[in-house]
Scaffold this motif. Structure first.
Motif, mmCIF file in Angstrom:
data_model
loop_
_atom_site.group_PDB
_atom_site.id
_atom_site.type_symbol
_atom_site.label_atom_id
_atom_site.label_comp_id
_atom_site.label_asym_id
_atom_site.label_seq_id
_atom_site.Cartn_x
_atom_site.Cartn_y
_atom_site.Cartn_z
ATOM 1 N N ARG A 289 0.828 -1.200 0.000
ATOM 2 C CA ARG A 289 0.000 0.000 0.000
ATOM 3 C C ARG A 289 0.868 1.257 0.000
ATOM 4 O O ARG A 289 1.952 1.274 0.560
ATOM 5 N N ILE A 291 1.701 5.303 -2.201
ATOM 6 C CA ILE A 291 1.821 5.929 -3.523
ATOM 7 C C ILE A 291 3.292 6.287 -3.726
ATOM 8 O O ILE A 291 3.884 6.978 -2.891
ATOM 9 N N PHE B 42 -5.355 7.469 -1.093
ATOM 10 C CA PHE B 42 -4.624 6.682 -0.093
ATOM 11 C C PHE B 42 -4.706 7.380 1.262
ATOM 12 O O PHE B 42 -4.569 8.602 1.347
ATOM 13 N N VAL B 43 -4.942 6.572 2.303
ATOM 14 C CA VAL B 43 -4.973 7.099 3.663
ATOM 15 C C VAL B 43 -4.167 6.159 4.555
ATOM 16 O O VAL B 43 -4.285 4.938 4.445
ATOM 17 N N GLU B 44 -3.309 6.737 5.400
ATOM 18 C CA GLU B 44 -2.570 5.945 6.384
ATOM 19 C C GLU B 44 -2.942 6.482 7.767
ATOM 20 O O GLU B 44 -2.828 7.684 8.014
ATOM 21 N N VAL B 86 -9.493 3.264 4.874
ATOM 22 C CA VAL B 86 -8.330 2.695 4.200
ATOM 23 C C VAL B 86 -8.743 2.053 2.868
ATOM 24 O O VAL B 86 -8.046 2.176 1.858
#
Lengths: 362, 128
Positions: A289, A291, B42-44, B86
């Motif tokens: 996961r 980018i 995208f997320v963290e 997520v």
């Protein structure tokens, strides 16, 4: 103040979010970059590329001049309208810019990047020495729209039926004039389509007609994700004056034959080839996961390190893709350092996408 | 014009803060922030039980074009994170004040809430 193209008002009308790009006020998107990207992959989208620099190279010495100036050989352009992609190199074999050259009546038309305009023109003028029957004329009065996608050509013809004369039968990398317009079957997206040079006075009405004909305006954001999926280099990211075309996946643009053609940079490239080229530009597909972004470190176990030159999220593949410069010995996997974490990535041959479909193996 | 709900608190780094009935606070990013970022892909999120000082970076949001840090608006401990985000980061664009909350904190010092911006002050800041 930033420069504006003749389509500036049209961008505002379409809610374009304007940003500075190489001194030009240009739209980065008109809402959703992903929607714009998908319009080009599945239907038709258009980009204002009027900021690009068009230079006409005319006169009986034009062929000899460009054979010295460019790593690719304009002698391959046997028919009027045919186009060629080439690097313009410095003496060390670094890339000053990448460009498209079209064969025209009495000479050639060259289209170079806007961000590199000043140094390109300076280099082109400096290398006129020794040629007498030649002229360089910039054509700032020409605007340019790229209409791209599987339905792009049909929609252009529907909006401007008289363009059929120029567009029908046009081969890929070929262009034809129609009065003071010029239609070329080229682009920067990996889809079929046209790049159309248009007198500034006509361009806003044509853009409006394309909008009404269902062509999606697209900004610089979508232009970048489309070209990256298509495996096309961006000047300043994937190539530069300190990187040779042999390390930028541009080996195919170097015309080594005839061996006697002494183009600028040839000697340096021959020496580099003889010594062994150290790096190659490859595609990466992230397996974990995150980018990938330019300048992140690439770790190839047992081989060495490289660097991401362009990275993004691919709207077509729905994962992160990148171009990276890595040691030539790199195999089919590596790790990318994303904020201190090493994320596995697959190494693939470019491009990632052509004509709407995934093309790499793996 | 970006939506700035009157019942939330804000910080200059474009997070919103909602005080819950049990005294914990829920944190997300504002409509203005999601609009500036563009399509979020995208997320963290932070770990539950992790402790942060005010203004420490504790999460990441990435759009197609860029990565951006999310900051703990106040000192405290993470008590919950929105795992659904997520797998559906696009919710940040679609529903920044609802489904797209990022995490919940127990504040080290509830009195710190007084220092946060209200909707009017945050709106003024975005207009600058």
């Amino acid at each position: 103040m930033a420069k504006r193209t003749a389509l500036y008002e049209k961008h505002l009308e379409a809610n374009g979010k304007m940003v500075d790009f190489a001194g030009w006020d240009m739209p980065v998107n008109y809402g959703s970059q992903i929607e714009e990207h998908k319009a080009v992959r599945t239907d038709a989208g258009m980009f204002d590329v009027s900021h690009m620099t068009i230079v006409d190279v005319m006169g009986s010495d034009a062929t000899d001049y460009l054979q010295k100036l460019l790593a690719n050989d304009v002698a391959k352009l046997t028919e009027k309208g045919k186009a060629l992609y080439s690097g313009m190199l410095n003496k060390d074999g670094g890339v000053i810019d990448d460009l498209i050259v079209y064969k025209a009546d009495g000479g050639y038309r060259v289209v170079v990047n806007s961000a590199t305009r000043a140094k390109d023109l300076e280099w082109m003028e400096a290398n006129l020495r020794g040629f007498s029957n030649i002229s360089l004329t910039e054509r700032p009065e020409l605007a340019m729209i790229a209409v791209q996608g599987p339905n792009a050509i049909a929609k252009v013809k529907q909006v401007k039926p008289e363009s059929a004369v120029a567009v029908d039968g046009l081969k890929i990398f070929q262009g034809r004039p129609l009065a003071d317009w010029f239609f070329a079957r080229t682009g920067y997206t990996g889809e079929d389509g046209l790049e159309i040079m248009i007198p500034e006075s006509d361009v806003a009405a044509f853009w409006q007609a394309l909008v009404e004909g269902g062509v999606q305006p697209c900004g610089l954001g979508a232009r970048d994700t489309l070209r990256l999926e298509a495996g096309m280099n961006l000047y300043g990211n994937d190539m530069s004056e300190t990187v040779s075309p042999l390390q930028a996946n541009m080996g195919w643009t170097i015309a080594w034959e005839p061996a006697g053609r002494d183009f600028i940079g040839r000697e340096a490239l021959e020496a580099e080839k003889a010594a062994g080229v150290a790096n190659k530009l490859v595609g990466l597909v992230l397996e974990g996961r995150g980018i990938m972004r330019s300048h992140q470190k690439v770790i190839v176990e047992g081989v060495g390190e490289g660097e991401v030159t362009s990275g993004t999220f691919s709207p077509t593949l729905e994962c992160s893709i990148a171009m990276a410069r890595v040691p030539v010995g790199t195999g089919d996997s590596c790790f990318v350092d994303i904020r201190g974490k090493q994320i596995p990535a697959k190494v693939v041959k470019l491009p990632f996408v052509r004509n709407g479909k995934k093309v790499y193996e793996g | 014009m970006a939506n700035v709900p009157a019942d939330l608190k804000y910080v200059a780094s474009h997070e919103w803060i909602r005080v819950e009935a049990d005294g914990t606070v829920t944190i997300g990013i504002t409509d203005f922030a999601q609009e500036s970022l563009g399509d979020v892909v995208f997320v963290e999120l932070p770990e539950v039980d992790a402790e942060f000082e005010a203004e420490a970076d504790c999460a990441v949001v990435e759009s197609v074009k860029a990565a951006s840090d999310i900051y703990a608006p106040l000192a405290g401990k993470i008590v919950a994170v929105n795992e659904d985000l997520v797998d559906a980061p696009e919710k940040v664009n679609e529903d920044p004040y609802g489904e797209a909350w990022f995490f919940r904190m127990e504040l080290a010092n509830p009195a710190d809430l007084d220092a946060l911006l209200d909707a009017d002050a945050y709106t003024a800041l975005c207009e600058d």
